[in-house]
Write an enzyme that holds these catalytic residues in place. Structure first.
Site, short mmCIF file in Angstrom:
data_model
loop_
_atom_site.label_atom_id
_atom_site.label_comp_id
_atom_site.label_asym_id
_atom_site.label_seq_id
_atom_site.Cartn_x
_atom_site.Cartn_y
_atom_site.Cartn_z
N SER A 1 10.84 12.04 47.68
CA SER A 1 10.58 13.46 47.89
C SER A 1 11.43 14.01 49.04
O SER A 1 11.81 15.18 49.04
CB SER A 1 9.09 13.72 48.12
OG SER A 1 8.62 13.05 49.26
N MET B 1 0.34 16.89 50.77
CA MET B 1 -1.02 16.96 50.23
C MET B 1 -1.87 15.87 50.84
O MET B 1 -1.57 14.68 50.69
CB MET B 1 -0.99 16.71 48.72
CG MET B 1 -0.32 17.79 47.93
SD MET B 1 -0.19 17.30 46.19
CE MET B 1 1.58 17.17 46.03
N CYS C 1 -3.64 12.40 38.33
CA CYS C 1 -3.31 13.05 39.59
C CYS C 1 -2.18 14.04 39.36
O CYS C 1 -2.19 15.14 39.92
CB CYS C 1 -2.92 11.99 40.62
SG CYS C 1 -2.47 12.71 42.18
N CYS D 1 -2.40 7.09 43.66
CA CYS D 1 -1.62 8.26 44.00
C CYS D 1 -2.19 8.90 45.25
O CYS D 1 -3.29 9.42 45.23
CB CYS D 1 -1.74 9.19 42.79
SG CYS D 1 -1.40 10.86 43.10
#
Length: 396
Positions: free
Chosen positions: A15, A34, A101, A201
């Site tokens: 990411s 998150m 997820c 996750c």
């Protein structure tokens, strides 16, 4: 006016590089971390990986000069993922939290937050690609496997919809993992050498039995070994009145009773085990290791067989209930009586297998060319045309 993209920065290398690439491509990039877990009553591990991860995500955002914030999605995560997992395990099914997820958290709750921040898109570090084509005057979004054959993560996104894909970018899908790491170290990103996260996750490093034990009470039951030469495994040449009869036969699970085998040990709860599992049985003295071939949560019994080739592990077809069938490509959806040659997989990282889909009033059957090992209830089957994932469903 440059388009705004919110990147889910997880504190991992993929990411981080996704955010860097988008910035290079001229997007206005916002990083969002998150936080999906802080229920101390269900401890996951003594270390607190999310703190370390959110810190890494922050450092990456600072390095790239992009705004950054943390969003707390733990209430939604508990309700939509964790509670669902416990319910599924209690029923003796094996859910796939990562697929859920993505469908429920990253590309739903998170996507909505991103859109409320005025974003045109969300982006993640998944190894998959998106292509948009026009069909009958409509934009159709294709979900394609990632360029890196060892890292393709299209399977985890198998439940996404056209609406979700329309708003999504996958910047690292065209790259190999090694290239991603190279970019990260060239850009001096702190995550360049960071190991890939395992476990649920976003919950961090979890050992599933420990996690489940906190909600599902241990209770002792029998481990039964089933011989590979049992009558029900003999290949009889059946004649079927029609294809439906044959599919029902091929997709049927083998069923066992205590009388079919011999008790070889004890376990602490059938719902902690999954088909195909080898570790954690703690039964020694067999010429070949024992594998779980079935679990019965009603009688709290685990049925096992010796060796990877045990016939109890193999089936040629599976069924997905009508309401569990999901088409990423709505325009390719089969109607009752329809069939389609595809390639399919029943778990992440499994090589794609030749198969045929049959849509019936009972649901969608997937008949494989070769028998498949450990077809597991509650897991997702996904099907592809070439390198495009077009649909998926929960194995019943």
């Amino acid at each position: 006016m440059s388009k705004r993209v919110v990147v889910g920065l997880s504190g991992g290398v993929d990411s981080s590089v996704a955010a860097y690439l988008l910035k290079e491509q001229g997007y206005e990039v916002i990083g969002l971390f998150m936080k999906n877990w802080h229920d101390d009553s269900v401890t996951i591990s003594d270390e607190c990986p999310w703190l370390e991860d959110s810190n890494d995500a922050l450092l990456v955002a600072e390095k790239l000069g992009i705004p950054f914030q943390t969003v707390d999605l733990s209430a939604e995560y508990k309700e939509r993922i964790v509670d669902y997992m416990f319910n599924e395990y209690e029923k003796g099914r094996t859910p796939n939290p990562d697929v859920l997820c993505n469908r429920e958290i990253k590309f739903d709750v998170f996507l909505k937050i991103a859109l409320s921040l005025g974003a045109d898109y969300v982006a993640t570090g998944h190894y998959c690609r998106k292509k948009t084509v026009e069909k009958d005057g409509q934009a159709v979004h294709q979900l394609l496997s990632g360029k890196d054959p060892n890292k393709d993560q299209s399977y985890f996104l198998c439940q996404l919809s056209q609406e979700q894909l329309a708003k999504t970018l996958f910047p690292v899908g065209e790259l190999l993992k090694s290239e991603v790491r190279t970019i990260a170290s060239e850009q001096g990103l702190i995550t360049a050498e960071k190991k890939d996260s395992q476990g649920l996750c976003f919950i961090g490093k979890v050992r599933l039995p420990d996690f489940l034990q906190q909600k599902l009470q241990p209770k002792e039951g029998k481990i039964v070994e089933i011989s590979a030469v049992q009558d029900q495994f003999k290949d009889t040449t059946n004649t079927f009145a029609n294809k439906q009869e044959e599919l029902d036969y091929l997709a049927a699970k083998y069923t066992y009773t205590l009388a079919d085998g011999k008790v070889v040990g004890k376990h602490q709860g059938a719902h902690y085990y999954t088909i195909g599992q080898r570790k954690g049985l703690a039964v020694g003295g067999t010429p070949e290791p024992l594998f779980v071939i079935d679990t019965d949560v009603e009688t709290n019994t685990i049925y096992t067989g010796q060796g990877k080739q045990h016939p109890g592990l193999y089936r040629k077809a599976l069924l997905i209930q009508p309401d569990e069938v999901h088409w990423v490509r709505q325009d390719l959806k089969l109607t009752i009586g329809g069939e389609m040659r595809v390639k399919a997989r029943i778990r992440y990282r499994q090589p794609l297998e030749e198969a045929t889909l049959y849509m019936t009033s009972k649901g969608l059957y997937i008949e494989f060319q070769n028998k498949q090992s450990a077809i597991t209830e509650g897991q997702f089957a996904a099907w592809y045309l070439g390198d495009e994932l077009i649909g998926s469903g929960v194995i019943s």
